[in-house]
Write a protein that holds these residues in place. Structure first.
Motif, mmCIF file in Angstrom:
data_model
loop_
_atom_site.group_PDB
_atom_site.id
_atom_site.type_symbol
_atom_site.label_atom_id
_atom_site.label_comp_id
_atom_site.label_asym_id
_atom_site.label_seq_id
_atom_site.Cartn_x
_atom_site.Cartn_y
_atom_site.Cartn_z
ATOM 1 N N GLN A 211 -5.057 2.963 -15.891
ATOM 2 C CA GLN A 211 -5.028 1.424 -15.460
ATOM 3 C C GLN A 211 -3.520 0.824 -15.980
ATOM 4 N N ALA A 212 -3.060 1.101 -17.042
ATOM 5 C CA ALA A 212 -1.592 0.591 -17.348
ATOM 6 C C ALA A 212 -0.607 1.130 -16.463
ATOM 7 N N ALA A 213 -0.480 2.097 -15.927
ATOM 8 C CA ALA A 213 0.372 2.970 -15.146
ATOM 9 C C ALA A 213 0.221 2.064 -13.665
ATOM 10 N N ARG A 214 -1.077 1.801 -13.480
ATOM 11 C CA ARG A 214 -1.399 1.122 -12.102
ATOM 12 C C ARG A 214 -1.068 -0.096 -12.047
ATOM 13 N N VAL A 215 -1.073 -0.929 -13.248
ATOM 14 C CA VAL A 215 -0.610 -2.374 -13.207
ATOM 15 C C VAL A 215 1.120 -2.135 -13.202
ATOM 16 N N GLY A 216 1.617 -1.418 -13.757
ATOM 17 C CA GLY A 216 2.940 -1.243 -13.952
ATOM 18 C C GLY A 216 3.420 -1.019 -12.520
ATOM 19 N N GLY A 217 3.017 -0.306 -11.871
ATOM 20 C CA GLY A 217 3.195 0.073 -10.320
ATOM 21 C C GLY A 217 3.125 -1.302 -9.684
ATOM 22 N N GLU A 218 1.691 -1.846 -9.664
ATOM 23 C CA GLU A 218 1.675 -3.117 -8.826
ATOM 24 C C GLU A 218 2.743 -4.186 -9.169
ATOM 25 N N LEU A 219 3.063 -4.262 -10.588
ATOM 26 C CA LEU A 219 4.027 -5.255 -11.064
ATOM 27 C C LEU A 219 5.443 -5.010 -10.125
ATOM 28 N N VAL A 220 5.935 -3.750 -10.304
ATOM 29 C CA VAL A 220 7.126 -3.494 -9.630
ATOM 30 C C VAL A 220 7.249 -3.677 -8.211
ATOM 31 N N ASP A 221 6.121 -3.158 -7.480
ATOM 32 C CA ASP A 221 5.806 -3.663 -6.223
ATOM 33 C C ASP A 221 5.839 -4.947 -5.795
ATOM 34 N N ALA A 222 5.206 -5.770 -6.589
ATOM 35 C CA ALA A 222 5.334 -7.373 -6.205
ATOM 36 C C ALA A 222 6.732 -7.836 -6.679
ATOM 37 N N VAL A 223 7.369 -7.280 -7.784
ATOM 38 C CA VAL A 223 8.911 -7.980 -7.869
ATOM 39 C C VAL A 223 9.998 -7.462 -6.760
ATOM 40 N N SER A 224 9.527 -6.213 -6.146
ATOM 41 C CA SER A 224 10.481 -5.615 -5.220
ATOM 42 C C SER A 224 10.370 -6.287 -3.861
ATOM 43 N N ASN A 225 9.017 -7.010 -3.720
ATOM 44 C CA ASN A 225 8.788 -7.690 -2.463
ATOM 45 C C ASN A 225 8.750 -9.190 -2.778
ATOM 46 N N VAL A 226 9.690 -9.649 -3.558
ATOM 47 C CA VAL A 226 9.596 -11.195 -3.856
ATOM 48 C C VAL A 226 9.938 -12.094 -2.885
ATOM 49 N N TRP A 227 10.962 -11.652 -1.869
ATOM 50 C CA TRP A 227 11.192 -12.301 -0.708
ATOM 51 C C TRP A 227 9.994 -12.507 -0.036
ATOM 52 N N THR A 228 9.145 -11.526 0.315
ATOM 53 C CA THR A 228 7.916 -11.865 1.126
ATOM 54 C C THR A 228 7.023 -12.601 0.600
ATOM 55 N N ILE A 229 6.895 -12.681 -0.876
ATOM 56 C CA ILE A 229 6.183 -13.654 -1.652
ATOM 57 C C ILE A 229 6.488 -15.138 -1.484
ATOM 58 N N LYS A 230 7.681 -15.288 -1.638
ATOM 59 C CA LYS A 230 8.056 -16.731 -1.237
ATOM 60 C C LYS A 230 8.254 -17.026 0.250
ATOM 61 N N ALA A 231 8.460 -16.310 0.986
ATOM 62 C CA ALA A 231 8.318 -16.580 2.621
ATOM 63 C C ALA A 231 7.101 -16.940 2.778
ATOM 64 N N ARG A 235 3.077 -17.212 -3.935
ATOM 65 C CA ARG A 235 3.178 -16.834 -5.561
ATOM 66 C C ARG A 235 1.737 -17.005 -6.559
ATOM 67 N N GLU A 236 1.196 -17.879 -6.072
ATOM 68 C CA GLU A 236 -0.296 -18.017 -6.607
ATOM 69 C C GLU A 236 -1.149 -17.144 -6.422
ATOM 70 N N ARG A 237 -1.059 -16.458 -5.068
ATOM 71 C CA ARG A 237 -2.248 -15.434 -4.787
ATOM 72 C C ARG A 237 -1.859 -14.185 -5.234
ATOM 73 N N GLU A 238 -0.492 -13.949 -5.531
ATOM 74 C CA GLU A 238 -0.046 -12.499 -6.059
ATOM 75 C C GLU A 238 -0.365 -12.733 -7.553
ATOM 76 N N SER A 239 0.097 -13.891 -8.444
ATOM 77 C CA SER A 239 -0.256 -14.121 -9.613
ATOM 78 C C SER A 239 -1.700 -13.845 -9.781
ATOM 79 N N GLU A 240 -2.718 -14.569 -8.898
ATOM 80 C CA GLU A 240 -4.062 -14.120 -9.246
ATOM 81 C C GLU A 240 -4.589 -12.635 -8.872
ATOM 82 N N ARG A 241 -3.720 -12.041 -7.951
ATOM 83 C CA ARG A 241 -3.826 -10.788 -7.827
ATOM 84 C C ARG A 241 -3.593 -9.968 -9.234
ATOM 85 N N LEU A 242 -2.437 -10.081 -9.662
ATOM 86 C CA LEU A 242 -1.976 -9.509 -10.912
ATOM 87 C C LEU A 242 -2.740 -9.677 -11.893
#
Length: 597
Positions: A211-231, A235-242
């Protein structure tokens, strides 16, 4: 062992042994890489722990000498000097062990992480489509840390208590052999209980690691797609998902942690009973006059030393089980057998002829892309590949690079089946300009030089000029030394594409693959790049995938693909005159019905 020659165009390369995929075998593999280092470290730690036990015996001799009174005052000095000498020797051995352990463990962890990365990059591209890139990177780092922790625990938390126990058994045997037997039996019972308890908790530790490895992957995936999150105001939706994913990780961590606490409680109860029982026993023997006061001090010191040492040992064993669980989880993901064999033979020379013979290929759990597919591209021919999405164009150029293997038939370059030569030697003969040029967060010079690492600065500049990017590079604050940011985010799409073309110029390979190489350029830039590409494609075998048909007008041959089949094959002039699929696509683009971009 030399590889068999293939038409005189191959050399042998060193054989690389596969990594073990079981935790204990994996850790032992790196001990065997440095046998003298680990062996000397074991001797130093054993010697230091042995001195620590001997110090307790020195204290016994000192107390017995003092108990004899003034008549034996002269006899005190020998035990005292022995006592002090053992302390000094112990400290020296510990410090030497710390120095050697630091060098050995750190070097081994470096090897582990590099070897895991090397093995990881040997998987086919579909493997990386099925796993988070961030998760894979986190797993490599976590496995290295876990391996270093286990090596450190063995040296400083497991071996010393074991030496303490063996030394205590020997010394207690000379005090009263029954005490030695009782100690062995009691510690054996406690060890069995703690070990069994630790093994039962292994699944909890593995779930936490996964689970720790999965969360690490989710976090990197979210950070690498930060433009999409902003666009998309997410932000809140992704924060809740994380938060949801981290909640699962926290739950798994609590279960793993509390299991360790239960093991600690069980151990403390058992060892407290042992220490109290041994001390009461020793005092009764002293009252009976069968042992000396020094013996009571010895029994007391050894018992409490074993109490604290065994606590460290028990915790280290449980922690090691947890870390082995994490290592096992990572090895199952990363150290899978490679789906692509990598022979030792190297393709030394290539003119560039490409042949598909009765090729069959399908993605896992998907319909077939090719079935009985045949194609021959003579050396030096410039071939354009067109067709609708899903026709198999990208798969065609992927298979030429052997990013995956065909399931039937074979692909040959200059008469050699590409599965019989090493992947690196094959790809050294192929330059690729992809649709989206991926850059490292390094300088522009380093990114261009990636095409040919031994190239001089002058050759890098020449390649940049060919790709019409020298001018904009020199306008940057640090010129060729400018860092481009993660995946080249500091540059525009067109600038990244030009650097990709410059890289291909520098590589100077006999086979060139263009995958929408001008798709990110404006009309003015495209005209310049098209002129550069006309220079680049000379005297090379070229396979170019393009939706903009005008860019292929000067090519020798056009392949029109549909549903994994060649529906048309000929020169641009021939295909236009036939009035088939190619002519239909050409008219649609010329009349503006579809956007060629």
């Amino acid at each position: 062992m030399n590889a068999p020659a293939l038409g005189g165009s191959v050399l042998a390369t060193p054989h690389t042994l596969p990594l073990p995929n079981k935790p204990v075998a994996f850790l032992w593999h790196y001990v065997r890489e440095r046998p003298w280092h680990f062996g000397t470290l074991l001797l130093l730690v054993t010697g230091a722990a042995g001195c620590a036990v001997a110090v307790q015996y020195g204290m016994k001799l000192l107390v017995d000498a003092m108990a004899e009174g003034e008549r034996a005052a002269a006899n005190v000095w020998l035990p005292l000097w022995l006592f002090l000498g053992l302390i000094v020797t112990e400290n020296i051995l510990w410090r030497l062990g710390g120095w050697l352990g630091c060098r050995t463990v750190v070097a081994s962890v470096v090897d582990i992480r590099v070897d895991l990365f090397r093995h990881l990059t040997g998987h086919p591209m579909r493997y990386f489509n099925e796993h988070f890139a961030g998760s894979l990177g986190n797993r490599i780092s976590a496995l290295g840390a876990a391996a270093g922790g286990i090596y450190g625990s063995l040296a400083w938390k497991i071996v010393p208590p074991v030496i303490d126990f063996l030394g205590a058994v020997i010394l207690l045997y000379f005090v009263d052999w029954r005490m030695a037997v009782a100690l062995v039996l009691f510690v054996f019972i406690v060890a069995v209980l703690i070990t069994a308890f630790g093994i039962r908790g292994r699944a909890k530790h593995q779930r936490f690691a996964a689970q720790a490895a999965r969360v690490g992957g989710e976090l990197v995936d979210a950070v690498s797609n930060v433009w999409t999150i902003k666009a998309f105001s997410a932000r809140e939706r992704e924060s809740e998902r994380l938060a949801h994913e981290i909640g699962f990780e926290a739950k798994a961590q609590r279960r793993s942690w509390m299991y360790l606490e239960k093991a600690r409680v069980l151990h403390d109860i058992c060892l407290s009973l042992m220490a109290g029982g041994m001390l009461i026993w020793a005092i009764n023997l002293w009252i009976a006059g069968t042992i000396t006061a020094g013996d009571v001090v010895l029994v007391s010191a050894l018992t409490f030393r074993i109490l604290h040492g065994s606590r460290d040992l028990a915790l280290a064993l449980v922690d090691t089980v947890q870390q082995i669980g994490a290592i096992d989880d990572t090895l199952k993901i990363i150290v899978q057998p490679h789906a692509l064999d990598d022979p030792q033979a190297e393709l030394r020379q290539a003119d560039g002829e490409i042949v598909f013979e009765n090729v069959g290929y399908a993605y896992p759990d998907r319909k077939k892309v090719f079935s009985g597919f045949d194609l021959r591209i003579p050396a030096g021919q410039k071939v354009g590949v067109v067709g609708p999405s899903g026709a198999g164009k990208s798969t065609l150029i992927s298979l030429i690079q052997r990013l995956d293997d065909v399931q039937a038939g074979r692909i040959m370059i200059d008469g050699h089946d590409i599965r019989t030569v090493s992947q690196d030697s094959l790809r050294e003969k192929i330059a690729v300009v992809p649709q989206e040029t991926a850059l490292f967060n390094r300088s522009i010079r380093e990114n261009i030089r990636y095409g040919r690492p031994e190239a001089t600065d002058e050759e890098v500049v020449i390649a940049a000029r060919h790709a019409f990017c020298d001018a904009f590079i020199r306008q940057l604050p640090q010129g060729y030394d400018t860092l481009v940011g993660e995946r080249g985010v500091m540059l525009s799409g067109g600038q990244r594409q030009r650097l990709g073309i410059a890289r291909a110029f520098l590589k100077d390979a006999p086979i060139l693959i263009l995958d929408e190489a001008t798709s990110a350029l404006d009309s003015e830039s495209e005209a310049e790049i098209q002129a550069a590409l006309n220079d680049l494609v000379r005297h090379r075998t070229v396979v170019a995938v393009a939706h903009r048909l005008a860019t292929l007008s000067s090519f020798d041959r056009i392949l029109v693909m549909k549903d994994g089949r060649l529906v048309e094959d000929g020169s641009p002039r021939e295909l236009r005159s036939r009035g088939g699929e190619f002519e239909t696509l050409w008219k649609m683009q010329s009349d503006g019905f579809i956007d060629p971009r």
